[in-house]
Design a protein around this motif. Structure first.
Motif, PDB file in Angstrom:
ATOM      1  N   PRO A 121       0.802  -1.228   0.000  1.00 49.15           N
ATOM      2  CA  PRO A 121       0.000   0.000   0.000  1.00 49.15           C
ATOM      3  C   PRO A 121       0.844   1.292   0.000  1.00 49.15           C
ATOM      4  CG  PRO A 121      -0.895  -1.565   1.581  1.00 49.15           C
ATOM      5  CD  PRO A 121       0.433  -2.105   1.124  1.00 49.15           C
ATOM      6  N   LEU A 122       2.142   1.155   0.265  1.00 52.33           N
ATOM      7  CA  LEU A 122       3.020   2.336   0.292  1.00 52.33           C
ATOM      8  C   LEU A 122       3.917   2.426  -0.943  1.00 52.33           C
ATOM      9  CD1 LEU A 122       4.063   2.165   4.055  1.00 52.33           C
ATOM     10  CD2 LEU A 122       2.164   3.440   3.018  1.00 52.33           C
ATOM     11  N   ALA A 123       3.683   1.588  -1.925  1.00 60.48           N
ATOM     12  CA  ALA A 123       4.552   1.501  -3.104  1.00 60.48           C
ATOM     13  C   ALA A 123       4.696   2.819  -3.861  1.00 60.48           C
ATOM     14  CB  ALA A 123       4.046   0.415  -4.052  1.00 60.48           C
ATOM     15  N   GLU A 124       3.670   3.647  -3.840  1.00 57.49           N
ATOM     16  CA  GLU A 124       3.715   4.922  -4.581  1.00 57.49           C
ATOM     17  C   GLU A 124       4.062   6.113  -3.695  1.00 57.49           C
ATOM     18  OE1 GLU A 124       3.532   5.155  -7.937  1.00 57.49           O
ATOM     19  OE2 GLU A 124       3.586   2.958  -7.763  1.00 57.49           O
ATOM     20  N   MET A 125       4.437   5.867  -2.468  1.00 55.82           N
ATOM     21  CA  MET A 125       4.770   6.957  -1.552  1.00 55.82           C
ATOM     22  C   MET A 125       5.953   7.753  -2.108  1.00 55.82           C
ATOM     23  SD  MET A 125       5.114   6.566   2.515  1.00 55.82           S
ATOM     24  CE  MET A 125       5.048   8.005   3.546  1.00 55.82           C
ATOM     25  N   THR A 126       5.798   9.060  -2.196  1.00 55.21           N
ATOM     26  CA  THR A 126       6.790   9.914  -2.846  1.00 55.21           C
ATOM     27  C   THR A 126       8.182   9.752  -2.256  1.00 55.21           C
ATOM     28  OG1 THR A 126       5.049  11.508  -3.358  1.00 55.21           O
ATOM     29  CG2 THR A 126       7.308  12.298  -3.504  1.00 55.21           C
ATOM     30  N   VAL A 127       8.294   9.700  -0.944  1.00 55.25           N
ATOM     31  CA  VAL A 127       9.611   9.623  -0.310  1.00 55.25           C
ATOM     32  C   VAL A 127      10.359   8.348  -0.693  1.00 55.25           C
ATOM     33  CG1 VAL A 127       8.918   8.503   1.861  1.00 55.25           C
ATOM     34  CG2 VAL A 127      10.841  10.122   1.844  1.00 55.25           C
ATOM     35  N   LEU A 128       9.651   7.314  -1.114  1.00 56.30           N
ATOM     36  CA  LEU A 128      10.269   6.040  -1.453  1.00 56.30           C
ATOM     37  C   LEU A 128      10.646   5.928  -2.929  1.00 56.30           C
ATOM     38  CD1 LEU A 128       7.973   3.675   0.642  1.00 56.30           C
ATOM     39  CD2 LEU A 128      10.185   4.698   1.291  1.00 56.30           C
ATOM     40  N   LYS A 129      10.279   6.916  -3.715  1.00 55.56           N
ATOM     41  CA  LYS A 129      10.586   6.868  -5.149  1.00 55.56           C
ATOM     42  C   LYS A 129      12.056   7.208  -5.392  1.00 55.56           C
ATOM     43  CE  LYS A 129       5.950   7.725  -6.738  1.00 55.56           C
ATOM     44  NZ  LYS A 129       5.035   8.605  -7.436  1.00 55.56           N
ATOM     45  N   ARG A 130      12.614   6.536  -6.347  1.00 50.19           N
ATOM     46  CA  ARG A 130      14.007   6.743  -6.715  1.00 50.19           C
ATOM     47  C   ARG A 130      14.252   8.197  -7.103  1.00 50.19           C
ATOM     48  NH1 ARG A 130      16.513   1.843  -7.662  1.00 50.19           N
ATOM     49  NH2 ARG A 130      18.728   2.260  -7.826  1.00 50.19           N
ATOM     50  N   GLY A 131      15.328   8.768  -6.594  1.00 50.72           N
ATOM     51  CA  GLY A 131      15.715  10.120  -6.974  1.00 50.72           C
ATOM     52  C   GLY A 131      14.998  11.222  -6.220  1.00 50.72           C
ATOM     53  N   ASN A 132      14.040  10.883  -5.364  1.00 51.99           N
ATOM     54  CA  ASN A 132      13.341  11.926  -4.615  1.00 51.99           C
ATOM     55  C   ASN A 132      14.261  12.507  -3.548  1.00 51.99           C
ATOM     56  OD1 ASN A 132      11.015  13.480  -3.571  1.00 51.99           O
ATOM     57  ND2 ASN A 132      11.419  12.218  -1.784  1.00 51.99           N
ATOM     58  N   ARG A 133      14.421  13.828  -3.568  1.00 53.06           N
ATOM     59  CA  ARG A 133      15.277  14.480  -2.587  1.00 53.06           C
ATOM     60  C   ARG A 133      14.547  15.619  -1.879  1.00 53.06           C
ATOM     61  NH1 ARG A 133      19.856  13.246  -1.267  1.00 53.06           N
ATOM     62  NH2 ARG A 133      20.719  15.340  -1.194  1.00 53.06           N
ATOM     63  N   LEU A 134      13.279  15.794  -2.173  1.00 54.24           N
ATOM     64  CA  LEU A 134      12.540  16.891  -1.554  1.00 54.24           C
ATOM     65  C   LEU A 134      12.440  16.707  -0.045  1.00 54.24           C
ATOM     66  CD1 LEU A 134       9.541  17.541  -3.961  1.00 54.24           C
ATOM     67  CD2 LEU A 134      11.491  19.034  -3.525  1.00 54.24           C
ATOM     68  N   SER A 135      12.562  17.816   0.684  1.00 60.59           N
ATOM     69  CA  SER A 135      12.476  17.756   2.148  1.00 60.59           C
ATOM     70  C   SER A 135      11.036  17.755   2.641  1.00 60.59           C
ATOM     71  CB  SER A 135      13.248  18.918   2.771  1.00 60.59           C
ATOM     72  OG  SER A 135      12.682  20.152   2.359  1.00 60.59           O
ATOM     73  N   ILE A 136      10.110  18.103   1.780  1.00 61.99           N
ATOM     74  CA  ILE A 136       8.686  18.087   2.120  1.00 61.99           C
ATOM     75  C   ILE A 136       7.939  17.445   0.958  1.00 61.99           C
ATOM     76  CG2 ILE A 136       6.633  19.498   2.566  1.00 61.99           C
ATOM     77  CD1 ILE A 136       8.514  21.607   3.766  1.00 61.99           C
TER      78      ILE A 136
END
Length: 152
Positions: A121-136
């Motif tokens: 259920p968390l597969a699309e969570m933004t923080v877990l996506k490759r290359g994501n570096r956003l702090s928020i």
């Protein structure tokens, strides 16, 4: 109500720091990415809930819960020449950087990225996506419910 994930380096501000002063609002300074700033400016509201993420440390992950307690306002660190977040092009009349204030809600067990990735259920969570570096990053209501009801 909206849900967010906000990253902080624990040597700067950790969930334990917020827990020491549970009734105090903490100014979330130092965000220097326009997309993250725009999330605070355009979308965050008092009452929104936050997954507090420890980053850039030996054990990153969700370490607690917090609440947004103010609307976006000028980030005070941009005006402080001694701050690593000082911005000489920003002025009090035309601040470039904004922040919100957050307050401690709860400390949780550490939920590491590997554990979060193990839950479909968390597969699309933004923080877990490759290359994501956003702090928020935004968190969907379903992701929030799954984390707070199933994992914490």
């Amino acid at each position: 109500m909206r849900y967010w994930l906000m990253k902080s380096e624990p040597d700067e501000v950790s969930i334990d720091h917020l827990a020491t002063h549970p009734d105090q609002a903490f100014e979330w300074t130092g965000v220097r990415n326009y997309q993250a700033r725009n999330f605070m400016r355009d979308d965050m509201r008092p009452g929104d809930r936050v997954l507090f993420w420890h980053s850039s440390c030996p054990e990153p992950g969700i370490a607690g819960l917090a609440e947004v307690v103010t609307a976006a306002h000028a980030d005070s660190s941009q005006f402080d020449p001694d701050s690593p977040y000082f911005d000489p092009k920003s002025t009090p009349d035309a601040p470039r950087w904004l922040c919100v204030d957050v307050r401690f809600l709860a400390k949780t067990r550490l939920l590491a990225p590997a554990e979060l990735r193990a839950h479909p259920p968390l597969a699309e969570m933004t923080v877990l996506k490759r290359g994501n570096r956003l702090s928020i990053t935004p968190v969907t209501p379903d992701e929030w419910a799954y984390i707070t009801e199933q994992l914490i």
